[in-house]
Design a protein around this motif. Structure first.
Motif, short mmCIF file in Angstrom:
data_model
loop_
_atom_site.label_atom_id
_atom_site.label_comp_id
_atom_site.label_asym_id
_atom_site.label_seq_id
_atom_site.Cartn_x
_atom_site.Cartn_y
_atom_site.Cartn_z
N UNK A 1 -1.07 5.09 8.55
CA UNK A 1 -2.19 5.05 7.60
C UNK A 1 -2.25 3.75 6.81
N UNK A 2 -1.14 3.03 6.73
CA UNK A 2 -1.13 1.80 5.92
C UNK A 2 -1.12 0.54 6.78
N UNK B 1 0.83 -1.21 0.00
CA UNK B 1 0.00 0.00 0.00
C UNK B 1 0.87 1.26 0.00
N UNK C 1 1.95 1.72 -3.63
CA UNK C 1 0.84 2.27 -4.43
C UNK C 1 0.67 3.76 -4.14
N UNK D 1 5.07 10.14 5.17
CA UNK D 1 4.34 10.76 6.29
C UNK D 1 3.15 9.90 6.69
N UNK D 2 2.37 9.51 5.68
CA UNK D 2 1.17 8.71 5.96
C UNK D 2 1.56 7.36 6.56
N UNK E 1 3.42 5.91 -5.76
CA UNK E 1 3.46 5.94 -7.24
C UNK E 1 2.17 6.46 -7.86
N UNK E 2 1.03 6.25 -7.20
CA UNK E 2 -0.27 6.57 -7.80
C UNK E 2 -0.39 8.03 -8.25
N UNK F 1 4.81 12.36 0.95
CA UNK F 1 3.45 12.14 1.42
C UNK F 1 3.24 10.69 1.84
N UNK G 1 7.49 14.99 -3.70
CA UNK G 1 6.29 15.26 -2.90
C UNK G 1 5.48 13.98 -2.70
#
Lengths: 200, 200
Positions: free
Chosen positions: A195-196, A155, A158, A189-190, A161-162, A186, A182
């Motif tokens: 977050x994952x 994740x 993804x 940080x997440x 790269x997304x 991001x 950036x």
């Protein structure tokens, strides 16, 4: 088939390599619409009946060429920190998707997947293999204590790269090294904020 | 052109609406390769010479139809919190990109942009307008004190939506409401941590 044609370096193997190379060249230079058995026969100097018999059609050619690409030696960066690994990854992606001579093939293959279910399946397998190889970025970050246990390794990849693919192929906006950095920052940080974490 | 054909509801306007509607139907049902002036003439019951004269070609038709779509009444969700606004947005996106009857058109248009520079330009303008409308999500979050001043409003939207497009059109993986929620949560976490502060 004789022993002579089966051995690596034999004619069968040489033909196969020439056909898959020609498939990628035609795709990169002219796109999926131009990918015909005839075009690949001409480019590869392999007889069209040989190509028909083994690969059948443009669908079969693109699937085989993408499967072959999945077996390359590519490995994700290993720089010693999560964010710089992700930054190297996204910068490499931006270069690969924007440099003339490199960018045409991925764009043609992504485009082909809209038109051919076999191309879509081959693309799915290609990215699944890339995701698997990139999982080590997060695994090393967990070992170093940069990321919480239970982080979904794929994740993060993804997420990094997304945004680059989104800008290039969906919102059709420019990308550069700043966008790459950036996106990497991001995702890092997440990831550090949990977050994952796997949703179980 | 007479006054009668110029007025809204006049024949010119009726023809225009019929042609753009037919363009979207042909795209959704058969894809960009099938989008010809002939197909649109047949579907819209507008004479092909009228279509040629005004829109020129498939390129002109898709550009005009997408420009028309950009003027719709769509507004982003307003639920009272950043994360739930983003969650509504990404869930709506997942529905729009996966529900039979809705999903075909965006896929056809994204695919067309690989094959036509005018379609790519029209898609760019379509998403630029969507981005502009969605900026209010972050603006309200800044006003509520949920986000730091100087947050790039559009970058949050890209971050929330990109993983959904990535899975559907690049890595060709399934998406569902869980993927939508995770993408929204990740974008919110990163935004709160200041990941989308403007780089000046």
């Amino acid at each position: 088939m004789t022993a002579a044609t089966r051995r690596p370096g034999g004619r069968t193997e040489r033909n196969r390599a020439a056909v898959l190379r020609a498939t990628l060249s035609v795709l990169a230079e002219q796109g999926f619409a131009a990918l015909t058995v005839e075009a690949v026969a001409e480019r590869s100097d392999v007889h069209r009946t040989t190509i028909y018999r083994r690969w059948g059609s443009a669908d079969g050619l693109i699937a085989a060429a993408l499967a072959e690409s999945s077996t390359d030696a590519w490995q994700p960066p290993d720089t010693g920190s999560l964010e710089s690994d992700l930054r190297e990854l996204t910068r490499e992606l931006v270069r690969g998707l924007t440099s003339p001579g490199d960018a045409e093939l991925p764009s043609a293959v992504i485009s082909a997947a809209f038109q051919s279910e076999r191309a879509a399946q081959a693309l799915r397998e290609f990215y699944a293999e890339r995701h698997r190889r990139c999982a080590v970025i997060a695994e090393r970050a967990v070992e170093r204590g940069e990321l919480p246990q239970g982080t979904d390794e794929v994740e993060i990849v993804r997420a990094a790269c997304a945004p680059i693919f989104y800008r290039l192929f969906i919102s059709r906006e420019p990308v550069d090294a700043g966008v790459a950095d950036a996106a990497a920052a991001t995702a890092a940080v997440a990831a550090r904020a949990g977050a994952f974490r796997r949703r179980d």
